[in-house]
Scaffold this motif. Structure first.
Motif, PDB file in Angstrom:
ATOM      1  N   MET A  55      49.874 -43.933 -17.667  1.00 40.61           N
ATOM      2  CA  MET A  55      49.859 -43.067 -18.830  1.00 40.61           C
ATOM      3  C   MET A  55      48.537 -42.297 -18.824  1.00 40.61           C
ATOM      4  N   GLU A  56      48.599 -40.992 -19.034  1.00 42.77           N
ATOM      5  CA  GLU A  56      47.417 -40.137 -18.969  1.00 42.77           C
ATOM      6  C   GLU A  56      47.138 -39.510 -20.328  1.00 42.77           C
ATOM      7  N   VAL A  57      45.860 -39.404 -20.683  1.00 38.66           N
ATOM      8  CA  VAL A  57      45.451 -38.709 -21.897  1.00 38.66           C
ATOM      9  C   VAL A  57      45.348 -37.219 -21.572  1.00 38.66           C
ATOM     10  N   TRP A  66      57.763 -38.597 -20.011  1.00 36.91           N
ATOM     11  CA  TRP A  66      57.702 -38.380 -21.462  1.00 36.91           C
ATOM     12  C   TRP A  66      56.309 -37.864 -21.798  1.00 36.91           C
ATOM     13  N   HIS A  67      56.159 -37.308 -23.008  1.00 37.40           N
ATOM     14  CA  HIS A  67      54.870 -36.829 -23.493  1.00 37.40           C
ATOM     15  C   HIS A  67      54.900 -36.799 -25.010  1.00 37.40           C
ATOM     16  N   GLY A  68      53.722 -36.888 -25.613  1.00 34.95           N
ATOM     17  CA  GLY A  68      53.653 -36.859 -27.071  1.00 34.95           C
ATOM     18  C   GLY A  68      52.226 -37.011 -27.549  1.00 34.95           C
ATOM     19  N   ALA A  69      52.083 -37.224 -28.848  1.00 28.32           N
ATOM     20  CA  ALA A  69      50.772 -37.363 -29.479  1.00 28.32           C
ATOM     21  C   ALA A  69      50.250 -38.788 -29.332  1.00 28.32           C
ATOM     22  N   THR A  70      48.948 -38.943 -29.463  1.00 23.23           N
ATOM     23  CA  THR A  70      48.359 -40.276 -29.520  1.00 23.23           C
ATOM     24  C   THR A  70      48.645 -40.878 -30.898  1.00 23.23           C
ATOM     25  N   PRO A  71      48.406 -42.182 -31.077  1.00 25.22           N
ATOM     26  CA  PRO A  71      48.699 -42.797 -32.373  1.00 25.22           C
ATOM     27  C   PRO A  71      47.901 -42.197 -33.539  1.00 25.22           C
ATOM     28  N   GLY A  72      46.704 -41.685 -33.268  1.00 19.31           N
ATOM     29  CA  GLY A  72      45.854 -41.220 -34.359  1.00 19.31           C
ATOM     30  C   GLY A  72      45.611 -39.727 -34.409  1.00 19.31           C
ATOM     31  N   VAL A 118      61.190 -43.889 -25.541  1.00 23.05           N
ATOM     32  CA  VAL A 118      60.023 -44.657 -25.095  1.00 23.05           C
ATOM     33  C   VAL A 118      59.823 -45.761 -26.128  1.00 23.05           C
ATOM     34  N   SER A 119      59.828 -46.997 -25.674  1.00 20.55           N
ATOM     35  CA  SER A 119      59.709 -48.124 -26.612  1.00 20.55           C
ATOM     36  C   SER A 119      58.294 -48.207 -27.175  1.00 20.55           C
ATOM     37  N   ASP A 120      58.162 -48.900 -28.300  1.00 23.39           N
ATOM     38  CA  ASP A 120      56.829 -49.116 -28.870  1.00 23.39           C
ATOM     39  C   ASP A 120      55.951 -49.896 -27.900  1.00 23.39           C
ATOM     40  N   VAL A 121      56.534 -50.829 -27.148  1.00 26.39           N
ATOM     41  CA  VAL A 121      55.772 -51.600 -26.164  1.00 26.39           C
ATOM     42  C   VAL A 121      55.232 -50.665 -25.077  1.00 26.39           C
ATOM     43  N   GLU A 122      56.071 -49.787 -24.548  1.00 22.68           N
ATOM     44  CA  GLU A 122      55.628 -48.810 -23.554  1.00 22.68           C
ATOM     45  C   GLU A 122      54.538 -47.916 -24.134  1.00 22.68           C
ATOM     46  N   TYR A 123      54.758 -47.424 -25.347  1.00 25.60           N
ATOM     47  CA  TYR A 123      53.829 -46.469 -25.961  1.00 25.60           C
ATOM     48  C   TYR A 123      52.473 -47.094 -26.273  1.00 25.60           C
ATOM     49  N   THR A 124      52.477 -48.329 -26.741  1.00 23.45           N
ATOM     50  CA  THR A 124      51.206 -48.961 -27.115  1.00 23.45           C
ATOM     51  C   THR A 124      50.392 -49.429 -25.915  1.00 23.45           C
ATOM     52  N   ALA A 125      50.904 -49.211 -24.714  1.00 22.55           N
ATOM     53  CA  ALA A 125      50.147 -49.534 -23.503  1.00 22.55           C
ATOM     54  C   ALA A 125      49.185 -48.391 -23.127  1.00 22.55           C
ATOM     55  N   ALA A 126      48.971 -47.464 -24.070  1.00 23.26           N
ATOM     56  CA  ALA A 126      48.113 -46.303 -23.805  1.00 23.26           C
ATOM     57  C   ALA A 126      46.691 -46.741 -23.458  1.00 23.26           C
ATOM     58  N   PRO A 127      46.034 -45.943 -22.603  1.00 26.78           N
ATOM     59  CA  PRO A 127      44.633 -46.247 -22.281  1.00 26.78           C
ATOM     60  C   PRO A 127      43.748 -45.969 -23.483  1.00 26.78           C
ATOM     61  N   PRO A 128      42.523 -46.472 -23.495  1.00 23.72           N
ATOM     62  CA  PRO A 128      41.600 -46.165 -24.590  1.00 23.72           C
ATOM     63  C   PRO A 128      41.409 -44.647 -24.699  1.00 23.72           C
TER      64      PRO A 128
END
Length: 137
Positions: free
Chosen positions: A76-78, A94-100, A124-134
């Motif tokens: 996953m890339e920022v 897939w692509h989208g916004a960060t959580p914040g 994209v599951s919440d588990v997949e999505y929450t694996a985002a890098p810092p």
């Protein structure tokens, strides 16, 4: 030359294609002599596309905010304003916004001979999505 006055309302992103609140403004639509489809896509924090592919690939250009992008099997890339991402034809992604943060990008692609722009898959599951890098804001 053809000038098209702004007349199309902002569309709410369909829940079959997106998780969260997403808004789409048409920029260019395929017409006689052109296969170009372009949209300005506005993602609210946490909103994202489902997994999908494009028959002729897709370029997204981030105009504001902070987002995430991932191809199937890759990290996953920022992504940030000014970043350009190209997804190869048939590449599941897939692509989208960060959580914040909100994120807006221009999505540009060519439709195929039948006018098809994408094949949509699972969300994209919440588990997949929450694996985002810092993410450094």
């Amino acid at each position: 030359m053809q000038i098209t006055p702004t007349s199309i309302d902002t569309m709410v992103g369909p829940s079959e294609w997106f998780t969260g609140a997403v808004y789409v403004d048409a920029v260019a639509a395929p017409s006689s002599g052109s296969r170009l489809s372009a949209s300005s896509v506005h993602f609210t924090p946490g909103a994202r596309t489902a997994w999908h592919t494009h028959p002729n690939g897709q370029t997204i250009y981030v105009t504001e905010g902070v987002g995430l992008a991932q191809r199937r099997g890759g990290p996953m890339e920022v992504i940030r304003p000014g970043d350009r991402v190209f997804f190869e034809p048939g590449e599941d992604h897939w692509h989208g916004a960060t959580p914040g943060r909100f994120m807006t990008h221009l999505a540009m692609l060519e439709v195929d001979d039948e006018g098809k722009s994408a094949t949509w898959g699972a969300h994209v599951s919440d588990v997949e999505y929450t694996a985002a890098p810092p993410i450094d804001n």
